[in-house]
Write a protein that holds these residues in place. Sequence first.
Motif, PDB file in Angstrom:
ATOM      1  N   TYR A 106      -4.634   4.316  16.181  1.00 37.96           N
ATOM      2  CA  TYR A 106      -4.861   3.188  14.838  1.00 37.96           C
ATOM      3  C   TYR A 106      -4.826   4.029  13.698  1.00 37.96           C
ATOM      4  O   TYR A 106      -4.444   3.758  12.620  1.00 37.96           O
ATOM      5  N   GLY A 107      -5.600   5.205  13.843  1.00 37.73           N
ATOM      6  CA  GLY A 107      -5.778   6.087  12.576  1.00 37.73           C
ATOM      7  C   GLY A 107      -4.308   6.692  12.133  1.00 37.73           C
ATOM      8  O   GLY A 107      -4.307   6.879  10.929  1.00 37.73           O
ATOM      9  N   ASN A 127      -1.228   3.542   9.115  1.00 33.81           N
ATOM     10  CA  ASN A 127      -0.802   4.417   7.740  1.00 33.81           C
ATOM     11  C   ASN A 127       0.507   5.207   7.867  1.00 33.81           C
ATOM     12  O   ASN A 127       0.808   5.917   7.015  1.00 33.81           O
ATOM     13  N   LEU A 128       1.106   5.167   9.125  1.00 41.87           N
ATOM     14  CA  LEU A 128       2.245   6.135   9.448  1.00 41.87           C
ATOM     15  C   LEU A 128       3.359   5.737   8.490  1.00 41.87           C
ATOM     16  O   LEU A 128       4.210   6.856   8.082  1.00 41.87           O
ATOM     17  N   VAL A 129       3.625   4.638   8.026  1.00 40.08           N
ATOM     18  CA  VAL A 129       4.575   4.122   7.371  1.00 40.08           C
ATOM     19  C   VAL A 129       4.920   4.864   5.961  1.00 40.08           C
ATOM     20  O   VAL A 129       5.595   5.555   5.441  1.00 40.08           O
ATOM     21  N   LEU A 130       3.400   4.888   5.296  1.00 40.41           N
ATOM     22  CA  LEU A 130       3.510   5.424   3.992  1.00 40.41           C
ATOM     23  C   LEU A 130       3.485   7.208   4.199  1.00 40.41           C
ATOM     24  O   LEU A 130       3.998   7.702   3.178  1.00 40.41           O
ATOM     25  N   TYR A 131       3.128   7.673   5.315  1.00 37.38           N
ATOM     26  CA  TYR A 131       3.086   9.026   5.525  1.00 37.38           C
ATOM     27  C   TYR A 131       4.802   9.313   5.499  1.00 37.38           C
ATOM     28  O   TYR A 131       5.219  10.596   4.869  1.00 37.38           O
ATOM     29  N   LEU A 138     -11.523  -0.359  13.914  1.00 37.20           N
ATOM     30  CA  LEU A 138     -12.143  -0.789  12.950  1.00 37.20           C
ATOM     31  C   LEU A 138     -12.166   0.385  11.936  1.00 37.20           C
ATOM     32  O   LEU A 138     -12.063   0.619  10.944  1.00 37.20           O
ATOM     33  N   VAL A 139     -13.033   1.544  12.582  1.00 36.53           N
ATOM     34  CA  VAL A 139     -12.997   2.968  11.969  1.00 36.53           C
ATOM     35  C   VAL A 139     -11.813   3.500  11.419  1.00 36.53           C
ATOM     36  O   VAL A 139     -11.493   3.918  10.383  1.00 36.53           O
ATOM     37  N   ALA A 140     -10.595   3.349  12.400  1.00 37.75           N
ATOM     38  CA  ALA A 140      -9.423   3.922  12.154  1.00 37.75           C
ATOM     39  C   ALA A 140      -8.881   3.258  10.775  1.00 37.75           C
ATOM     40  O   ALA A 140      -8.192   3.859   9.966  1.00 37.75           O
ATOM     41  N   SER A 141      -8.989   1.911  10.992  1.00 35.27           N
ATOM     42  CA  SER A 141      -8.094   0.985   9.862  1.00 35.27           C
ATOM     43  C   SER A 141      -8.890   1.152   8.378  1.00 35.27           C
ATOM     44  O   SER A 141      -8.425   0.688   7.575  1.00 35.27           O
TER      45      SER A 141
END
Length: 312
Positions: free
Chosen positions: A62-63, A67-71, A211-214
């Motif tokens: 999830y980390g 956010n992979l699309v933004l990368y 939770l921590v990842a997001s």
Amino acid sequence: MGEDDANPKDGTLSKLEVEDDNFTKDGTVDFRGNPANKKETGTWKACPFILGNECAERLAYYGMGTNLVLYFKHRLKLSSANATKTNSDWGGTCYITPLIGAFLADAYLGRFWTIAIFSIIYVFGMTFLTLTASVPGLKPTCDTYGNCHATEAQKAACYVALYMIALGTGGIKPCVSSYGADQFDDADEVEKKHKGSFFNWFYFSINIGALVASSLLVWIQDNVGWGLGFGIPAVAMAIAVITFFSGSRLYRNQKPGGSPLTRLCQVVVASIKKYQVEVPADKSLLYETTDAESNITGSRKLDHTKDFRCTK
């Protein structure tokens, strides 16, 4: 064998019965391949190592995925449509590869070695992804205004890392929950009750990782740097792998039972050959081979049922 061992006269359990009660009845073995001792293996002694591996894997997954699309858009300079498609392709692969991991675990490797091998692949993939986001030459070139440019080679390196991770998660995802269940003997009523609690903690560990990842990891990626944002879950996953191996002596392992495709074909062929055979109403009259012949290593017999019966 002494007579007292075999036939105690005072109503107490014999020595052999006591010793036999110390071992699991579900066919699990310890790391040496011997029958698993209840007092030395399994239950909650082994579960923290398994739950830690799952929590770290979900933290890493999830980390990246959140956010992979933004990368892809900001660093690899893909269009919104291509970034979304690339992310969907990768996510879909992550949900297809568990078919490979599950087959290998059940047929050949067993759950322990499948989790261990694919976790190592996962760590290599995470490490390589971190390098592609932080090492000059591998990471995209960005100017002072944040405009980035990625060469085809840099994009390819990123994709190789991501699909190594997809392969790694394919061996972990289908095996961890089942491996945790293997630590509790269904033939023991006390352990059977504890199995339900394990699954509560299992899904709790998944949610903690997510939770921590997001929240924390996504903030680090957006405000500190992608290298650190990918590096933290890579380190967490590496620690989890080391921890998983450190619990090897405590695990109960089911032996792999060979290819399920072979057994499936055997069932189909037998069904076709015997479709006209009249099934007796009393299941005790059904033909059964001896346990030594019909038992499948790593599996248990199922009770007879009419639920899947073909009727004319």
